[in-house]
Design an enzyme around this catalytic site. Structure first.
Site, PDB file in Angstrom:
ATOM      1  N   SER A 182       0.741  -1.178  -0.149  1.00  0.00           N
ATOM      2  CA  SER A 182      -0.015  -0.048   0.025  1.00  0.00           C
ATOM      3  C   SER A 182       0.897   1.282   0.076  1.00  0.00           C
ATOM      4  O   SER A 182       1.700   1.437  -1.034  1.00  0.00           O
ATOM      5  CB  SER A 182      -0.849   0.054   1.193  1.00  0.00           C
ATOM      6  OG  SER A 182      -1.960   0.981   1.303  1.00  0.00           O
ATOM      7  N   ASP A 329      -2.466   6.017  -3.436  1.00  0.00           N
ATOM      8  CA  ASP A 329      -1.086   5.468  -2.773  1.00  0.00           C
ATOM      9  C   ASP A 329      -0.816   4.178  -3.663  1.00  0.00           C
ATOM     10  O   ASP A 329      -1.286   4.048  -4.891  1.00  0.00           O
ATOM     11  CB  ASP A 329      -1.545   5.017  -1.267  1.00  0.00           C
ATOM     12  CG  ASP A 329      -2.509   4.023  -1.324  1.00  0.00           C
ATOM     13  OD1 ASP A 329      -3.421   3.845  -2.272  1.00  0.00           O
ATOM     14  OD2 ASP A 329      -2.755   3.115  -0.336  1.00  0.00           O
ATOM     15  N   ASP A 331      -1.135   1.129  -3.852  1.00  0.00           N
ATOM     16  CA  ASP A 331      -2.384   0.155  -4.260  1.00  0.00           C
ATOM     17  C   ASP A 331      -3.461   0.676  -4.769  1.00  0.00           C
ATOM     18  O   ASP A 331      -4.580  -0.100  -5.214  1.00  0.00           O
ATOM     19  CB  ASP A 331      -2.377  -1.045  -3.722  1.00  0.00           C
ATOM     20  CG  ASP A 331      -3.054  -0.820  -2.281  1.00  0.00           C
ATOM     21  OD1 ASP A 331      -3.065   0.399  -1.776  1.00  0.00           O
ATOM     22  OD2 ASP A 331      -3.801  -1.531  -1.664  1.00  0.00           O
ATOM     23  N   ASP A 333      -5.856   2.124  -3.149  1.00  0.00           N
ATOM     24  CA  ASP A 333      -7.327   1.810  -2.731  1.00  0.00           C
ATOM     25  C   ASP A 333      -7.448   2.991  -1.785  1.00  0.00           C
ATOM     26  O   ASP A 333      -8.538   3.237  -1.083  1.00  0.00           O
ATOM     27  CB  ASP A 333      -7.302   0.781  -1.689  1.00  0.00           C
ATOM     28  CG  ASP A 333      -6.171   0.816  -0.722  1.00  0.00           C
ATOM     29  OD1 ASP A 333      -5.353   1.767  -0.594  1.00  0.00           O
ATOM     30  OD2 ASP A 333      -6.466  -0.420   0.110  1.00  0.00           O
TER      31      ASP A 333
END
Length: 538
Positions: A182, A329, A331, A333
């Site tokens: 992340s 960010d 990833d 999400d």
């Protein structure tokens, strides 16, 4: 409700004694007692028998949280935290760990579904990854484990976490795996496991994975030194599945009802998973895009860019005179926004904007949004002024989602930019969030600054302290005394919050007060107490 409590409930409703259940399952009465008092998990073959005996699905039996009965708190896992298995690549998250996770999941879904589907069923597991150098190593290790256990692995390649959730749910996979850390730096990585509904894996199944990682085959009901290997034609296959990622892109485009052709939009992709998706989506919707953080080299994810370093996007928006910008960010999400003046619009403000949008359309159940305890108290007060209540949960998007699921709420999220819109997704989706904010700009004919202006917040300051033992800090009387002292100084004009990170050896000290100077002063009082007590890492 824990698995043990569920078994007790089922047994009582059927008027079956522990002795009768133990005899039916071929185990001792003491084993049943240990399950029901949460001292042990039933072996997976026994889970199948219990589900069949009481005519419920294994999903229904396993979906509940594993809790310590004495405290009601979530059981601490050795490997999996609030956001999957996270660690430094090849230090405490190795290719061997990844291989074993794949081995377990391939075996587990074949086992779990045996007797429920036609003979010879081969599980299907879809895998995505972000741009970290180690993601490739972990991806191949997981795929090797999956196929060695007799399941098929489908490779999405570099893609976002929400895309894996979407593809898993829509294309009927047994589970999905996302390899990412992340917002963490490139040397960290992680393994997120997503269930067939596109949600984070339940704690019970996670506990079985941990048992296998530790070599506890007895907990899995397996005799021998390892899980059985698939042989001959039963060995799994690896498939290219880039088409799934492309369908996800098409889905995002379909969500919008407006053309964005009049808008100049900045996108910071954090050199991460969204680098080849976000621009494709916004360009297809007609926006004039200005993209940064779209040159990943395996070592620069989140480095000076993205939602954790939003100042670069702020500068871009001001220099290019853009209408707004979005930062994701690693990833994707998460999403944070920047208005036309270069001011940050955080997750709280985004929830306010989208919650108000849903309320105006009669789509906000009970006029309630969900946020976490990290959300600013001024944000909560701003919602109250427009007739919206705010349900607050523990920190973590999984707790937000659970609250939304339990109450059928339409929207929830975190100040950090995890926003979940239940109608469209089962997880935080940064690109989807950006689309919906832009939709409201178009529909309301307002600027982002105008939409966010009603949100009045207290100055907030967050300070992280790297510590040796997070639990020890929260139990230390001198630290708690410092927290109490600060709460008295704040005197209801703000708040103080002390919490542990779910992914790092970090204690987070968050202060809200009437001025930024007081926020820093109060935070330092608590941080100094942590250091003085000897908890800080050298």
């Amino acid at each position: 409700m824990t698995i043990g409590q569920k078994i007790t409930q089922l047994r009582t409703a059927a008027d079956i004694s522990q002795e009768q259940l133990s005899e039916t399952l071929g185990v001792s009465r003491q084993s049943v007692s240990k399950w029901e008092t949460d001292q042990a998990l039933p072996q997976i073959d026994k889970v199948l028998q219990i589900a069949e005996l009481f005519n419920i699905s294994t999903d229904e039996l396993l979906r509940d949280k594993i809790e310590l009965k004495s405290t009601g708190k979530k059981k601490h896992n050795k490997y999996f935290g609030t956001d999957g298995f996270r660690g430094e690549a090849n230090v405490n998250l190795t290719s061997i760990h990844a291989y074993k996770v794949g081995r377990f999941l391939g075996w587990y879904f074949a086992n779990k579904l045996s007797g429920c589907t036609k003979a010879g069923y081969r599980p299907r597991i879809v895998i995505g990854k972000d741009t970290r150098r180690s993601s490739y190593m972990l991806e191949y290790s997981i795929a090797a484990g999956i196929t060695a256990s007799g399941a098929d692995a489908f490779m999405l390649h570099v893609t976002t976490t929400p895309s894996v959730s979407y593809v898993t749910r829509m294309d009927g996979f047994d589970c999905g795996i996302m390899i990412t850390a992340s917002h963490n730096p490139f040397h960290d990585n992680g393994i997120k496991v997503i269930n067939a509904h596109g949600e984070k894996l339940d704690d019970a199944t996670t506990a079985y994975i941990e048992a296998y990682l530790d070599g506890d085959l007895a907990a899995l009901g397996v005799a021998g030194e390892d899980l059985p290997f698939a042989q001959k034609a039963k060995i799994g296959c690896i498939h290219d599945y880039a088409s799934g990622r492309n369908r996800y892109i098409g889905y995002l485009i379909s969500v919008a009802s407006n053309s964005f052709k009049k808008l100049k939009i900045g996108l910071d992709c954090a050199n991460g998973a969204s680098w080849n998706i976000a621009n494709a989506v916004f360009s297809a919707l007609g926006a004039q895009t200005y993209v940064i953080g779209n040159e990943p080299d395996g070592l620069n994810v989140n480095e000076g860019c993205g939602s954790t370093h939003i100042e670069r996007l702020q500068q871009l928006v001001k220099e290019k005179h853009l209408d707004l910008g979005f930062a994701f960010d690693g990833d994707a999400d998460r999403c944070l926004a920047v208005d036309e003046n270069g001011k940050i619009v955080d997750g709280d403000a985004i929830i306010y904007i989208l919650g108000k949008r849903l309320k105006a359309r009669g789509m906000l159940k009970d006029n309630t949004v969900v946020a976490t305890v990290m959300s600013n108290s001024g944000f909560v007060a701003s919602l109250e002024k427009i007739g919206i209540k705010c349900e607050q949960t523990a920190v973590g998007d999984r707790f937000v989602y659970e609250c939304m699921q339990n109450n059928n709420y339409a929207i929830g999220g975190e100040q950090s930019g995890h926003i979940i819109m239940k109608k469209y997704a089962t997880t935080g989706d940064g690109i989807l969030t950006a689309i919906m904010v832009t939709e409201e700009i178009c529909d309301s004919k307002s600027t982002l600054a105008q939409l966010a202006e009603p949100v009045k917040v207290y100055p907030q300051y967050l300070k992280n302290v790297r510590v040796k033992d997070k639990a020890a800090v929260l139990a230390d009387k001198s630290v708690l005394a410092a927290l109490e002292e600060v709460e008295k100084l704040i005197n209801k004009n703000g708040r103080a919050l002390l919490r542990q990170s779910g992914t790092e050896p970090v204690i987070r000290v968050m202060i809200e007060a009437v001025s930024e100077e007081l926020c820093v002063e109060y935070a330092n009082i608590i941080c100094d107490a942590i250091v003085a007590a000897g908890h800080a890492q050298g």
